[in-house]
Write an enzyme that holds these catalytic residues in place. Structure first.
Site, PDB file in Angstrom:
ATOM      1  N   LYS A  26       0.802  -1.245   0.043  1.00  0.00           N
ATOM      2  CA  LYS A  26      -0.197  -0.001   0.026  1.00  0.00           C
ATOM      3  C   LYS A  26       0.990   1.318   0.047  1.00  0.00           C
ATOM      4  O   LYS A  26       0.691   2.236  -0.785  1.00  0.00           O
ATOM      5  CB  LYS A  26      -0.978  -0.012   1.180  1.00  0.00           C
ATOM      6  CG  LYS A  26      -1.631   1.326   1.649  1.00  0.00           C
ATOM      7  CD  LYS A  26      -2.482   1.534   2.715  1.00  0.00           C
ATOM      8  CE  LYS A  26      -1.763   1.918   3.998  1.00  0.00           C
ATOM      9  NZ  LYS A  26      -1.552   3.282   4.102  1.00  0.00           N
ATOM     10  N   ASN A  27       1.956   1.170   0.905  1.00  0.00           N
ATOM     11  CA  ASN A  27       2.578   2.437   1.109  1.00  0.00           C
ATOM     12  C   ASN A  27       3.550   2.750  -0.093  1.00  0.00           C
ATOM     13  O   ASN A  27       4.260   3.950  -0.036  1.00  0.00           O
ATOM     14  CB  ASN A  27       3.323   2.544   2.312  1.00  0.00           C
ATOM     15  CG  ASN A  27       2.601   2.830   3.597  1.00  0.00           C
ATOM     16  OD1 ASN A  27       1.347   2.994   3.408  1.00  0.00           O
ATOM     17  ND2 ASN A  27       3.032   2.701   4.726  1.00  0.00           N
ATOM     18  N   ASP A 123      -4.643   8.315   9.167  1.00  0.00           N
ATOM     19  CA  ASP A 123      -4.911   7.604  10.524  1.00  0.00           C
ATOM     20  C   ASP A 123      -4.956   8.589  11.603  1.00  0.00           C
ATOM     21  O   ASP A 123      -4.254   9.432  11.530  1.00  0.00           O
ATOM     22  CB  ASP A 123      -4.053   6.349  10.893  1.00  0.00           C
ATOM     23  CG  ASP A 123      -3.894   5.236   9.749  1.00  0.00           C
ATOM     24  OD1 ASP A 123      -5.378   5.197   9.849  1.00  0.00           O
ATOM     25  OD2 ASP A 123      -2.980   4.715   9.281  1.00  0.00           O
ATOM     26  N   ASP A 313       4.514   0.644  12.010  1.00  0.00           N
ATOM     27  CA  ASP A 313       3.406  -0.132  11.448  1.00  0.00           C
ATOM     28  C   ASP A 313       3.437  -1.533  12.032  1.00  0.00           C
ATOM     29  O   ASP A 313       2.368  -2.057  12.066  1.00  0.00           O
ATOM     30  CB  ASP A 313       3.363   0.188  10.015  1.00  0.00           C
ATOM     31  CG  ASP A 313       3.173   1.340   9.469  1.00  0.00           C
ATOM     32  OD1 ASP A 313       3.080   2.282  10.214  1.00  0.00           O
ATOM     33  OD2 ASP A 313       2.702   1.704   8.340  1.00  0.00           O
TER      34      ASP A 313
HETATM   35  C1  UD1 Z   1       4.314   6.959   6.291  1.00  0.00           C
HETATM   36  C2  UD1 Z   1       3.417   5.803   6.179  1.00  0.00           C
HETATM   37  C3  UD1 Z   1       3.062   5.146   7.469  1.00  0.00           C
HETATM   38  C4  UD1 Z   1       4.260   5.006   8.475  1.00  0.00           C
HETATM   39  C5  UD1 Z   1       5.062   6.249   8.422  1.00  0.00           C
HETATM   40  C6  UD1 Z   1       6.368   5.835   9.517  1.00  0.00           C
HETATM   41  C7  UD1 Z   1       2.481   6.049   4.271  1.00  0.00           C
HETATM   42  C8  UD1 Z   1       1.146   6.537   3.544  1.00  0.00           C
HETATM   43  N1  UD1 Z   1       2.348   6.234   5.551  1.00  0.00           N
HETATM   44  O1  UD1 Z   1       3.634   7.954   6.743  1.00  0.00           O
HETATM   45  O2  UD1 Z   1       2.294   4.116   7.403  1.00  0.00           O
HETATM   46  O3  UD1 Z   1       3.555   4.723   9.894  1.00  0.00           O
HETATM   47  O4  UD1 Z   1       5.542   6.678   7.327  1.00  0.00           O
HETATM   48  O5  UD1 Z   1       6.970   4.801   8.667  1.00  0.00           O
HETATM   49  O6  UD1 Z   1       3.439   5.617   3.474  1.00  0.00           O
HETATM   50  N2  UD1 Z   1       6.256  14.792  10.762  1.00  0.00           N
HETATM   51  C9  UD1 Z   1       6.567  16.000  11.022  1.00  0.00           C
HETATM   52  N3  UD1 Z   1       6.479  17.223   9.823  1.00  0.00           N
HETATM   53  C10 UD1 Z   1       6.446  16.557   8.538  1.00  0.00           C
HETATM   54  C11 UD1 Z   1       6.356  15.187   8.250  1.00  0.00           C
HETATM   55  C12 UD1 Z   1       6.369  14.211   9.438  1.00  0.00           C
HETATM   56  O7  UD1 Z   1       6.600  16.382  12.155  1.00  0.00           O
HETATM   57  O8  UD1 Z   1       6.288  17.445   7.602  1.00  0.00           O
HETATM   58  C13 UD1 Z   1       6.425  13.577  11.830  1.00  0.00           C
HETATM   59  C14 UD1 Z   1       5.119  12.813  11.655  1.00  0.00           C
HETATM   60  O9  UD1 Z   1       4.134  13.680  12.503  1.00  0.00           O
HETATM   61  C15 UD1 Z   1       5.336  11.559  12.315  1.00  0.00           C
HETATM   62  C16 UD1 Z   1       6.924  11.281  11.902  1.00  0.00           C
HETATM   63  O10 UD1 Z   1       7.395  12.716  11.513  1.00  0.00           O
HETATM   64  O11 UD1 Z   1       5.709  11.848  13.973  1.00  0.00           O
HETATM   65  C17 UD1 Z   1       6.978  10.590  10.639  1.00  0.00           C
HETATM   66  O12 UD1 Z   1       6.216  10.958   9.765  1.00  0.00           O
HETATM   67  P1  UD1 Z   1       6.479  10.283   8.175  1.00  0.00           P
HETATM   68  O13 UD1 Z   1       7.888   9.702   8.100  1.00  0.00           O
HETATM   69  O14 UD1 Z   1       6.385  11.504   7.302  1.00  0.00           O
HETATM   70  O15 UD1 Z   1       5.449   9.585   7.846  1.00  0.00           O
HETATM   71  P2  UD1 Z   1       4.301   9.317   6.790  1.00  0.00           P
HETATM   72  O16 UD1 Z   1       4.768   9.525   5.385  1.00  0.00           O
HETATM   73  O17 UD1 Z   1       3.091  10.520   6.912  1.00  0.00           O
END
Ligand code: UD1
Length: 427
Positions: A26-27, A123, A313
């Site tokens: 999915k990701n 989520d 995850d």
């Molecule tokens: C992706 C995955 C999710 C997984 C996560 C971490 C998808 C669709 N989702 O989510 O299943 O749990 O990676 O492996 O691929 N953050 C900030 N600022 C930002 C971006 C992120 O503070 O601009 C923080 C987030 O709040 C979180 C952490 O960084 O605490 C991780 O986020 P990120 O790695 O960006 O995860 P996603 O891409 O949202």
């Protein structure tokens, strides 16, 4: 979210046995779909999971100007037809449903020079800001305004920049990467996320004609190419390591022995090491992974970290395995502090878990006891299904639409391994 029309009903099951094929990730697929915005013509993705999030991303792309249709659901082939006339607007009704909708930002900005995107949802397990996405794109010449719940970005033509992340964000790495494809000059992304799904996106972009160095490492170097110079390709989606781990966990709690076809052990090394500590026998095989579980697993401590660490995850699955393992395990969450909501549901099944901030202490019990529970999100929902396999009596899981967002026929696949599980209309 739509109301649940079905429940998943699970009864305690004997050892799971047999072979199961792991679907595409999915990701990864959602990001590949978004990246198809970068080129006109027909992009073909194979090994695409038949999940609700793919349909939602398809709806979002079709609102923008790319038609997504199954060439064959049986063979899991998805065709994305980009007609070239794009409307770079991602409306609230679609964006609020999946976090990955944020991934249209990079491709649309670099291709169209402007984007209007509703602030993303996804989520509900903690705040997920997009500050790193925006500051990276700003370094490349974009300007942002946030108005009425929408992010509006503009940049006539992005230029290369050095972007160093404070934290290796998956989504921010992907957006800077795709935006850099048509930027003028070279973009260097330092402390980039290294998840296998990002490697898959890089490979897809390179096949299309992008110029990327350092694929698989934490330093990605992207040399911009001319807009219009990419071509559509046929690409196979990387297997889903989280779905693979789900079947391993199911084998673990039932003392089973299974083979996962189309699973890459090299994408799950740290987790497999922990599973080994818990007493599971794991063998990397040609085109898959063999898993053998003891009658009762042993407890171990686990902490989540960005890749190659143990993914957040996986955590609900690991916590679930520990609930029936011998001994006490401590699980530490380093990415999303709020991501222990499903613990209350596991407690309803008789699990002995206490949480304190980022930590959960799990004391194994011989077996759980079935009860009605509710899936709070995709992975926690799957973990409740796994818990139900080790619970006396019947476990009835609501909130099934969460599970359907990320799992391609979880019930059918578990049944094929001998699990006592079915979908039943909710009354
Ligand atoms: C992706 C995955 C999710 C997984 C996560 C971490 C998808 C669709 N989702 O989510 O299943 O749990 O990676 O492996 O691929 N953050 C900030 N600022 C930002 C971006 C992120 O503070 O601009 C923080 C987030 O709040 C979180 C952490 O960084 O605490 C991780 O986020 P990120 O790695 O960006 O995860 P996603 O891409 O949202």
């Amino acid at each position: 979210m739509e109301p649940a029309t079905e429940h998943i009903v699970v009864r305690r099951s004997g050892p799971l046995l047999g072979e199961v094929t792991v679907p595409g990730a999915k990701n990864s697929v959602l990001k590949l779909m978004a990246a198809s915005l970068l080129t006109d013509g027909v992009t073909t993705l194979t090994n695409v999971p038949d999940i609700a999030d793919v349909a939602i991303m398809g709806d979002l792309l079709s609102a923008i100007g790319v038609t997504a249709e199954w060439q064959s659901t049986e063979d899991r082939v998805l065709r994305l037809t980009n007609h070239g006339a794009l409307t770079p607007v991602a409306p609230y009704e679609l964006v609020e449903r999946i976090r990955a909708s944020i991934n249209v930002l990079g491709p649309l900005l670099t291709r169209c020079g402007t984007v209007r995107l509703s602030l993303p949802g996804g989520d509900d397990f903690g705040s997920r800001p997009i500050d790193m996405h925006m500051s990276g794109l700003e370094a490349m010449g974009a300007t942002f305004q946030i108005r009425h719940g929408y992010v509006e970005a503009t940049a006539d033509r992005l230029h290369g920049a050095n972007v160093t992340f404070d934290f290796p964000s998956v989504g921010a790495t992907e957006n800077i990467l795709t935006a850099a494809v048509f930027a003028k000059g070279t973009t260097v992304i330092d402390n980039a996320a290294r998840e296998p799904e990002i490697g898959d996106l890089c490979q897809f972009l390179v096949e299309m004609g992008a110029d990327i160095e350092g694929v698989g490492s934490s330093k990605l170097v992207v040399h911009g190419v001319e807009r219009g110079s990419l071509r559509p390709v046929v690409h196979e989606v990387v297997p889903d390591r989280i779905q693979a781990a789900t079947y391993m966990a199911a084998a673990g709690v039932t003392g089973g022995e299974i083979r996962l076809r189309n699973a890459h052990s090299e994408h799950m090394e740290m987790l497999l090491r922990r599973f080994g500590d818990m007493g599971l026998g794991i063998t990397a095989q040609e085109g898959g992974i063999g898993v053998w579980a003891p009658a009762r697993m042993r407890a171990t401590d686990v902490a989540t970290l960005p890749y190659p660490g143990i993914a957040t995850d996986y955590k609900p699955l690991v916590v679930t395995m520990l609930t029936v393992a011998e001994g006490v395990g401590i699980v530490t969450e380093n990415l999303y502090p709020g991501r222990f909501r499903y613990v209350e549901e596991l407690q309803r099944l008789g699990a002995d878990i206490s949480t304190d901030g980022h930590h959960a202490v799990v004391r194994g019990v011989p077996h759980l006891s079935g009860a009605p529970v509710r899936a709070p999100d995709i992975r926690a929902g799957a973990a409740l299904v796994v818990a139900g396999l080790a619970a006396e009596g019947e476990t009835v899981i609501g909130g099934v639409h969460h599970i359907d967002r990320g799992y391609d026929d979880l019930v059918g696949r578990l049944r094929s391994l001998g699990a006592d599980i079915e979908r039943r209309p909710a009354v």
